[in-house]
Design a protein around this motif. Structure first.
Motif, short mmCIF file in Angstrom:
data_model
loop_
_atom_site.label_atom_id
_atom_site.label_comp_id
_atom_site.label_asym_id
_atom_site.label_seq_id
_atom_site.Cartn_x
_atom_site.Cartn_y
_atom_site.Cartn_z
N GLU B 124 6.64 16.53 -6.05
CA GLU B 124 5.42 16.56 -5.22
C GLU B 124 4.28 17.35 -5.87
N TYR B 151 1.54 14.32 0.17
CA TYR B 151 2.97 14.62 0.08
C TYR B 151 3.69 13.42 -0.52
N CYS B 152 4.83 13.70 -1.10
CA CYS B 152 5.64 12.53 -1.47
C CYS B 152 7.11 12.78 -1.22
N ASP B 153 7.77 11.72 -0.76
CA ASP B 153 9.23 11.69 -0.64
C ASP B 153 9.73 10.96 -1.89
#
Lengths: 694, 694
Positions: B124, B151-153
């Motif tokens: 992220e 954000y990142c998953d």
């Protein structure tokens, strides 16, 4: 038929009393009043009452009154009466209790009303003294001085073509107890007498071609003294206490229960047991109707042994005996735990007096585990919220078997029906070297427990945001386009294939486990603001066996409702019982069979002047047959550990967001709290069972 | 492949320490020891450890030792190690911890081990600073100064044919939070960067042809502050307290749990989470084996939107991420109630140090309602007995979703696996007027929640009264003979049609809801004394959807285990993971795919010299794929009320009678007591929650 005439009954505004509510079951006083009004008019000396129950308010009238109780006429209280006159003449009647008059009273030929507990209890003593039964007992090894050890479970005869429908009959399933506390199902006898309750005579005995002498196996008992003598009770179970020091979360107003946005009227009758009416959900201040009426309306338990006369074992426990009549009186700490609210049930006895089963209905809450949870993997910020559920239950004993019925309301708008099957297997005698031919299992020496199904019919009188609903069959389906195609290159496309049912014939549908088939009861007039899909409740039911008795056979003919997993009909006031109003001794022939098959045939016949053939966007009833197929095994004997079953009615596109966000979490910590070091530790450290969020 | 060599590993008697038990997961000290032994031998400076977990004892050796611990050699402790060396070289190894030596250590080319939490957490911050990602954010309306709100998953890439298997890759599912406490799944971004963790670079960004600007809808939050500000918490939920003043009914000896005749070893690993070993049932003094090992061995979550690159969304949450690694630390009163026993879980981190998740496993008891009941309708003599259940649970968070896994033991010998799905829907961006084409549901403005399935693979290493077992498919079937025939006059004949599986090819079986299909794991060498049928455990599972991705497509190729509801293989020590040992970036091609398809192909090939083609009366493993198909709706958002799922493993013909007769009833009154007027009243009148029988 009297039913056609009853449909015409309409009520006028009378001097309505403020109580009871029109949905309420008849009180003992009302039952007494109904009987006295009939006696005054009819004056049969030996009239035996079979049922005096609420004649439910006509829906049009009822909904008008519910919508505007100040101005609309309040539905009259009325009694639905069944009685048997001398000579076995069956009478159906309706008594207006508000106006105190008998609305109709008519002889219904060729039908037999259900068997009451009094009917059941009358047979055994007579059997013990019947010379031909004594003779049969002697043949299989029971001396006549031991006739007090002979027992019988009297069932309705179901249907036997040799005796037809005009004479009321019971078949006596015979057992033996070496001692009074022994389990009789260990000692089934091989013959089956037929009893006429009118004449109190045994008119016939079915005797098998190969005799099976009384088993000499030792008793297989479950009673306390036997267990103590055999190996004693385990001392390893520590108690679990469930308490609600601040009381319950529900409020009861009359028979209305208000709990966690749900509002439900709890009715009860001799036949279906619990009837739930006028189920609504308060959605952030808007009271939204969901179901007008929910009940288990019928069931059938076909047994799979083709040898005569076992084909008669296919009890319609609700229509032939009455789930209400067979109700257990429930007790705190035994049947349920926690803070319990009970309701009694009032019935009529044969003599016409009101009788009461105390604590027939149990209402309580349970912890339901995690309602929702999420942890952010980045920072372990978390929310975890526990749920409660509301359980409205009753238990009934159908001779050997017990059915525990749990109507469960969840906070998130889900309605669950749980059924636990327990009690004792129906058993038949077998010789030591006998082959069961696969139709049953030898669960103990000399004890053949036949294969059987328990098929229940759930009646869903839907009211999803109003009376005009539509049922869609929903199948998980693969998208079009082969693997490699532009539209579905990787082959992963799938969607919910929805098939609208527009007529009752289209809606005669089977289950398909492979497509995870569900059914949506939708209101197509109201779309979810986000998804633009109709608001709906989805039936999720996974225990849906096929009716195993063959098409055209006895059970198939009689149990029309069980031929398909789903039927949908247009609502009609008099269509409550899918195997017909009077079930015992129906043959199911000629087609259409009573109940659902007849209604659907009428609705779809070309001569029908009604609009009952349309089930699209109108007031509809969904009938769902579900259950299990039971191949017995020795661990089910001598008393069966409860076997569970469940189905769900779930809101889909009904709410515009998760409806339980305002249930206080057990523990929550937001990313900003984590970042600031706030809310460290957990509720567990506070030492109380139900902690508040930080 | 290293696996072939690992199969040859055998252990010799060493100076066995009395603890830990051979089934126990590696302790932190053992993990440290394994790492130090590898470092001493290998000496890679930048070796990143992916997994250091118990190398499970070979079954032959283990069963010999279990049978005769005094004389048989005690299996050595050993570590199964996966590590990544500079350049992305993957090493598989085994370390004998008893002899303190590295047994094997080998480079495995062309595979990618699972993604650890450290892998996930690294992406992220880099994404926020990547110029091309910043550019994409600006294109859809996020100014570069707001990159801290992005954000990142990071998911494993699954498989993308453009990038193959040799370079380790992650796909970054992108989201936005207006404020740090807002639910990011309300603001999915429309592009998907691909990340190389070795170089720490984003190598590609998948950008859709039609752009979807950042949603301007207001947040849809579930956090406490938002709910308080919006409408506050309901004050209508009264607490339910559950207490066990005398303590729990189970005893824990090491990691063995003894409860109500069950004995279970509770293991845990990074991948499957809970592993239950050596499950036995004490049947009146005889300890009978039931299962050698039970676990959830794999799962796959295919999404149904065919638009690129959503085909990559089909997470193998166990094989690609690890159900153990993703475990929640559980807390009393939040996740479970009552008297709780916890177990921690020890893992390795990338640097090679042992790390611990506190309270990863929860062990507690619950009230289980009525265990059995029967009332005699003649005299109201009655017995009602309540049950307890033992729940062994863990919860893991797979990015957006939560899986709550409950292994439930019942007193009657039934084993139940309950799964609750909660957490948050995976979401993708949609424009205001966009058509979902039925591949998803708009659950909130701008939020498209795609259709998906959750398919779990239960691995049942059976041991029903010994290792030699056979699986039968059981279908409820109509008897021969048409209605009217002599053999089936009334058409009611039905039976349990049993089909024996003799080879793995025969055992590739689908579900059939119409026949109520179950599977019996039987020991044909041991017949029930009463029924003369083999002792068995029956798999009763009703949530068994078809794998919807098409044959030959990406998910179908990779998830071989999910092509059928059931597979059966002959036991082999190295066959634990049905989608293969290293799952990320497998293509599943050419056939046979890794895991089950390969094992079955090997077992049934004509060149096979093994006896693995025989699964009749030998040591077998049953693999069962079950789950649900989820078509989202707005009530699932922004956080999903838990959706339940269940299956049962039930004893059938295993016991010679009901095994819970010695559980003390809550209330019992025999016919002779009724006749004598003894035992009047009920336990309820005694004022204690858990009353004794009278």
């Amino acid at each position: 038929m009297v039913l056609d005439r009853l449909k015409q009954v309409t009520y006028h505004v009378g001097s309505a009393s403020p109580t009871p509510h029109p949905f309420d079951p008849l009180s003992a006083a009302e039952i007494d009043l109904a009987v006295s009004l009939i006696r005054a008019k009819i004056n049969y000396e030996r009239l035996r009452f079979n049922a005096v129950s609420l004649w439910e308010p006509r829906k049009a009238e009822m909904t008008a009154w519910l919508a505007d109780p100040e101005n609309a006429p309040r539905p009259h209280r009325a009694a639905d009466v069944v009685a048997i006159a001398p000579g076995g003449k069956v009478y159906d009647g309706v008594v207006d209790l508000t106006d105190k008059k008998v609305i109709c009273w008519e002889h219904t030929p060729g039908v037999q009303p259900l068997i009451t507990m009094e009917d059941l209890n009358a047979v055994e003593a007579l059997a013990r003294n019947d010379p031909r039964i004594i003779e049969q007992c002697e043949i299989i090894g029971i001396p006549k001085e031991d006739m007090d050890k002979v027992y019988c479970d009297p069932w309705t005869i179901g249907y036997d073509e040799r005796f037809g429908s005009n004479v009321r009959l019971q078949q006596a399933l015979m057992y033996y107890r070496p001692n009074v506390d022994d389990c009789q199902y260990t000692y089934p006898l091989d013959f089956c007498p037929i009893f006429n309750p009118e004449t109190k005579e045994f008119i016939h005995i079915d005797v098998p071609p190969v005799r099976r002498p009384l088993s000499r196996a030792p008793p297989n008992n479950y009673d306390v003294k036997s267990i103590e003598n055999q190996y004693g009770y385990r001392d390893t179970v520590k108690p679990i206490h469930i308490t609600q020091p601040e009381g319950v979360s529900f409020k009861i107003n009359g028979r209305f229960i208000d709990w966690q946005n749900w509002n439900i009227h709890v009715g009860f009758n001799y036949r279906e047991g619990i009837v739930l009416n006028n189920i609504t959900f308060n959605d952030k201040g808007t009271v939204r109707p969901v179901f007008y009426r929910l009940s288990l309306a019928e069931m059938v338990v076909p047994y799979g042994n083709p040898e005569h006369p076992h084909q008669r074992k296919h009890a319609f426990d609700l229509g032939e005996y009455g789930g209400g009549y067979m109700s257990n009186s429930l007790s705190l700490g035994c049947d349920c735990k926690g803070a319990i609210h009970y309701m009694d049930a009032d019935f009529v006895n044969a003599a016409g007096a009101a009788t009461t089963i105390k604590n027939a209905i149990c209402i309580h809450e349970e912890d339901a585990g995690i309602l929702f949870k999420h942890t952010d993997f980045r920072d372990d910020s978390v929310i975890v919220t526990r749920g409660h559920k509301l359980v409205i239950s009753h238990i009934f004993t159908a001779a050997n078997y017990e059915y525990c019925i749990y109507w469960i309301f969840h906070q998130d708008g889900t309605l669950q029906l749980d059924i636990k099957l327990t009690g004792i297997l129906n058993t038949y005698a077998m010789n030591p070297d006998e082959d069961t031919h696969g139709w049953g299992t030898e669960v103990y020496p000399g004890v053949n427990a036949h294969n059987h199904q328990h098929l229940f019919c759930l009646r869903v009188d839907a009211n999803v945001d109003g009376p005009n609903n539509t049922v869609f069959q929903v199948d998980a389906a693969r998208g079009a386009g082969e693997v490699g195609s532009a539209e579905n290159k990787y082959g992963n496309a799938f969607y919910a294939k929805k098939t609208k049912y527009t007529t009752p014939l289209e809606a005669m549908a089977d289950y398909d486990g492979a497509t995870s088939r569900t059914w949506e009861i939708a209101n197509t007039n109201k779309l979810n603001p986000h998804s633009k899909k109709p608001v709906s409740y989805k039936l999720v039911s996974r225990e849906v066996p096929t009716l195993l008795p063959k098409e055209g056979g006895l059970t198939w003919n009689r149990a029309g409702f069980a031929r398909h997993a789903v039927h949908v009909t247009k609502y009609a006031d008099d269509q409550l019982y899918p195997a017909g109003r009077h079930v015992p001794q129906t043959s199911g022939t000629p087609a259409p069979s009573a109940g659902l098959p007849t209604w659907i045939a009428e609705a779809t016949s070309s001569s029908s002047s009604s609009d009952a053939s349309n089930i699209d966007n109108t007031d509809i009833v969904l009938w769902h047959t579900f259950g299990i197929t039971h191949f017995p095994s020795p661990e089910d004997f001598p008393i069966m550990p409860a076997e569970p079953m469940t189905l769900l009615l779930r809101p889909r596109n009904f709410f515009d967001r998760n409806p339980v966000l305002d249930v206080r979490p057990s523990w929550a910590r937001s990313p900003s709290q984590v970042a600031k070091g706030e809310g460290e530790g957990c509720c567990a450290k506070k030492g109380d069972g139900v902690s508040k969020y930080v």
